[in-house]
Structure formats: structure tokens, C-alpha cells
Design a protein around this motif. Structure first.
Motif, PDB file in Angstrom:
ATOM      1  N   GLY A   1       1.116  -5.852  30.976  1.00  0.00           N
ATOM      2  CA  GLY A   1       2.536  -5.099  31.597  1.00  0.00           C
ATOM      3  C   GLY A   1       4.254  -5.219  30.080  1.00  0.00           C
TER       4      GLY A   1
ATOM      5  N   ARG B   1       6.817  -0.299  27.283  1.00  0.00           N
ATOM      6  CA  ARG B   1       6.218   0.567  25.941  1.00  0.00           C
ATOM      7  C   ARG B   1       7.444   0.891  25.503  1.00  0.00           C
ATOM      8  NH1 ARG B   1       1.087  -1.425  24.915  1.00  0.00           N
ATOM      9  NH2 ARG B   1       0.857   0.608  24.085  1.00  0.00           N
TER      10      ARG B   1
ATOM     11  N   THR C   1       3.850   5.905  24.764  1.00  0.00           N
ATOM     12  CA  THR C   1       3.310   5.541  26.509  1.00  0.00           C
ATOM     13  C   THR C   1       2.992   7.082  26.265  1.00  0.00           C
ATOM     14  OG1 THR C   1       4.994   3.774  27.279  1.00  0.00           O
ATOM     15  CG2 THR C   1       4.447   5.617  29.194  1.00  0.00           C
TER      16      THR C   1
ATOM     17  N   PHE D   1       0.737   0.476  34.418  1.00  0.00           N
ATOM     18  CA  PHE D   1       2.285   0.013  33.504  1.00  0.00           C
ATOM     19  C   PHE D   1       3.529   0.664  34.464  1.00  0.00           C
ATOM     20  CE2 PHE D   1       2.386   4.530  31.732  1.00  0.00           C
ATOM     21  CZ  PHE D   1       3.630   4.552  32.382  1.00  0.00           C
TER      22      PHE D   1
END
Length: 418
Positions: free
Chosen positions: A13, A16, A21, A284
Motif C-alpha cells: 500500500g 509508488r 507504477t 494499489f
């Protein structure tokens, strides 16, 4: 449909970085396998399923690059102007049947095939005519001048475009010049799109005093269309996690990607995050990017889902940097990142370290002739006018904390993001 496992992304979590990503998403998404054949005129924007190989050279025959007079290289005047008799005339589209003998020239036009024996062309404006009708050719021209050899542009058997190439108008022209009438391409990516939120209504519907007309769904649909997607508009879903979860599961059955707008922040009414966790797996939901930090990535029954923020500018930016790479990966497209243009900043700006920020900017020519980026005068991820009135985004990397006038910044035109 392209299927992926619920845990294929396997990260937690933490917020990023945007490059990490986007790269991770693209690496985990496999291209659709289905291939279809389309007419050349409908191939713009489509992704080639196999490399394009030249079945003939370009040009297919040696021809003149100018209007003028063709001669043998052995006859080129060396020191003084020389008179030549005109042995014939060759126009574009005509065959050059008669060879040219020593001491002769032939009138030739742009694109016309070179007759046997000649290898050099004088431009018509560089020659003159004597009183007996002979052509006077000046000295100094090099052998082979103003001639386009066969295969000069493309060689026979050359691979001119790779598999995964996304076709552009200039690529269509090349394919046509090689004689192609149709191309094999990956099928279109099927994308389901919907907006969420009790606070929005569709344009044309009755709007309450505390409601807004939905703009994101129309913007995202237009951006998807530019990527040649097949789009299913699912409309607006109210803030009900159970209902949203049901719709997500239904959409996953027949689409390659689900794209939502709104409902991915941390508010009590932000239901998409909860719906994704109920219907599938949330991998995410925060990215180190501004505008656009709340971005959700999930997997619903093997179908990826990307949940974009509700603010229009944040939705635009995150589509360009997260959804677009995902779509191109599903389409099997080679996808080099957009190349920013270095230019001078004409504004001051402060930001937090460790976060990528995108500043809406316009480009102008300064008094010294250099181009510089000017920042939109107001902040806010909900200002649609800021996207309309500017030319692109200034990209400020994670390590940057301050920009001052005169600094070099990286500018991304909107055209490079769609």
C-alpha cells in the motif's frame, strides 16, 4: 479477454513512483492475441500484428529528381560550356525506350525513368539553348547529380515497420507506396468506462443545485478513441459500493480493461476502492504524482481495472501516464515514453521532494527568440479551463523542489500524451 492473476502485481500500500507504477503495469499486461485484417485506409492508429516487409524497392526504378536534361557521366563538361543535341523526351509515367548515345542529352521530367546510358541530370534552370536549338550544359556538375536510384529509399525485402508499431499517417503512405491494400493488426482493446458519484449527472439531464455535469467520462472516451479502443459507456453509477461491485463484475466478463472516474480517494463517499476490494483485488491506490495521487489499480475476475481521480485535470494527467501505457501494453504496441522538450521556465514554483508534478503551461517566444513555458495563473485539479488554455505539461521530477525563471524545464505537449 486478456486475463491476469489477481496477485500478479504483488505490491503493498505504499505510494509508488509514477515511472515504476507505469512500467510495472505495462510489464504485467499481455497483448490481446486476436488479429484482424483491415483496409489500409482504416489502419491509422492500429497496432501491426507482424512486421511490414518491402515487396519492392522504393523507388522501384531509377528516376530523375528534377525537371531538366539527362546526360552520360562520361560526357559531363569539365571546364567549358558544351552543346548537346536533344535526342528525345521522357515524361513521368512513360517508358524510356531509346538509349542515349555519346554527345546527346534527353529532355526529362521529375519522376521519369532514366534512359539507358545516362546517369546525371542538369536542372532546366541551369542550362541554356543556342541558336541552332542545342542545349548548352555548364561545367561543374558531379556524376549522378539529381538522380534517385532504385531502392534509394527502401530496399527490396527490408523490414520497414516492426510488429507492435502503431500506425501513423506517414506509415500509411509508406504502406501504400509499397503496394499494400490491407494490414494485419491486433484487434481493438475493449474498454468499459463509467463515472461514479451522486454529485454528477449526464449533460442533458436535470441538474440539481449541488450537482455538476459529468465531463470526465466524455474526456476519457475521447482519449480512448484516439487509441483506437472499442468503448462501452456504462454511464454514471451512484455512490453504492455493492452496486458498483456488481457492475464491475459484469464489465469484467466482456472487456479487456475497466476504466472508472471518481470515488478512489479516502472520503466516506468514495466507493470505488471498497467496490474493487469486494469484487476482486485492489493492488494499489496511491501514486506519487500531482495532480492525481488517488489512483486505484485492481483486478476483477482477471480483468484489470484502473480507477482515476474525479477531478478533471487529475483524471487527464493520470490517464496519460498510467492508463495510456496500460492500454498500449494490452494492444501489443511498442511504447517509448513521450519525449519532453527542454525549454526555459518563465515562472516560479515550489513543490515537495519525492513526488512527480505536472504543471499546466503555455509556450511563448521570448524577446531573444527562445521558447519559454508560462504557468497557468491558477491552481486546482478541477479547472478544466487550465487544460483548454494551455499547450501541455511541464514535468517536474521527484528531486526538484523549486523552479525559478530562467531554469530549464521539461515540457510535454498535449499531443504527445494522446
Amino acid at each position: 479477454m486478456a486475463q491476469i492473476s489477481d496477485d500478479c502485481f504483488a505490491f503493498g500500500g505504499q505510494m509508488r513512483p509514477i515511472d515504476e507504477t507505469a512500467a510495472l503495469i505495462a510489464s504485467k499486461l499481455s497483448a490481446v492475441e486476436e488479429v484482424e485484417t483491415v483496409p489500409l485506409l482504416l489502419a491509422d492508429g492500429r497496432v501491426l500484428a507482424k512486421k511490414m516487409v518491402a515487396s519492392l524497392p522504393l523507388p522501384p526504378f531509377t528516376n530523375s529528381a528534377v525537371d531538366g536534361y539527362a546526360v552520360r557521366g562520361a560526357d559531363l563538361p569539365q571546364t567549358v560550356e558544351t552543346a548537346f543535341a536533344v535526342a528525345g523526351r521522357v515524361q513521368a509515367g512513360m517508358a524510356a525506350n531509346e538509349p542515349v548515345r555519346p554527345g546527346q542529352t534527353v529532355r526529362i521530367f521529375t519522376g521519369a525513368p532514366m534512359p539507358d546510358g545516362v546517369d546525371t541530370v542538369f536542372m532546366q534552370e541551369d542550362v541554356s539553348i543556342d541558336g541552332s536549338g542545342r542545349i548548352l550544359l555548364p561545367p561543374g556538375l558531379k556524376k549522378g547529380a539529381n538522380v534517385r536510384p532504385a531502392g534509394e529509399d527502401v530496399a527490396l525485402g527490408e523490414a520497414v515497420l516492426p510488429a507492435g508499431h502503431r500506425m501513423r499517417p506517414q506509415d500509411i503512405a509508406l504502406a501504400a507506396a509499397l503496394g499494400f491494400t490491407e494490414l494485419q493488426v491486433r484487434r481493438r482493446i475493449r474498454v468499459a468506462v463509467f463515472s461514479t458519484g451522486d454529485e454528477i449527472v449526464a449533460p442533458g439531464d436535470m441538474r440539481g443545485p449541488a450537482q455538476l455535469f459529468d465531463s470526465n467520462r466524455f474526456m476519457l472516451t475521447a482519449m480512448l478513441a484516439r487509441l483506437c479502443c472499442d468503448i462501452t459507456d456504462l454511464g454514471i453509477l451512484v455512490d453504492d459500493s455493492r452496486l458498483i461491485a456488481e457492475k464491475l463484475s459484469e464489465a469484467a466478463l466482456s472487456h479487456d480493461l475497466i476504466l472508472t472516474s471518481g470515488g478512489v480517494s479516502t472520503g466516506e463517499a468514495d466507493c470505488v476502492k471498497a467496490a474493487v476490494e469486494s469484487a476482486g483485488t485492489l493492488v494499489f491506490w496511491r501514486v506519487a504524482i500531482k495532480p492525481g495521487r488517488p489512483v486505484a489499480m485492481g483486478v476483477i475476475d482477471g480483468t484489470p481495472l484502473i480507477g482515476l481521480p474525479g477531478n478533471p485535470v487529475a483524471s487527464f494527467v493520470t490517464f496519460a501516464h498510467i492508463a495510456r501505457p496500460a492500454i498500449l501494453a494490452l494492444a501489443g504496441a511498442l511504447q517509448p515514453p513521450p519525449t519532453p522538450i527542454a525549454m526555459r521556465a518563465a515562472f516560479s514554483y515550489s513543490k515537495k521532494q519525492g513526488r512527480r508534478e505536472y504543471v499546466r503551461a503555455s509556450v511563448r517566444a521570448a524577446a531573444d527568440g527562445c521558447y519559454e513555458a508560462t504557468k497557468f495563473p491558477r491552481e486546482g485539479a478541477g479547472l478544466l479551463s487550465s487544460l483548454v488554455a494551455t499547450d501541455g505539461l511541464v514535468e517536474l521530477g521527484e528531486e526538484i523542489v523549486r523552479v525559478e525563471p530562467g531554469h530549464t524545464v521539461q515540457f510535454l505537449p498535449y499531443s504527445s500524451l494522446m
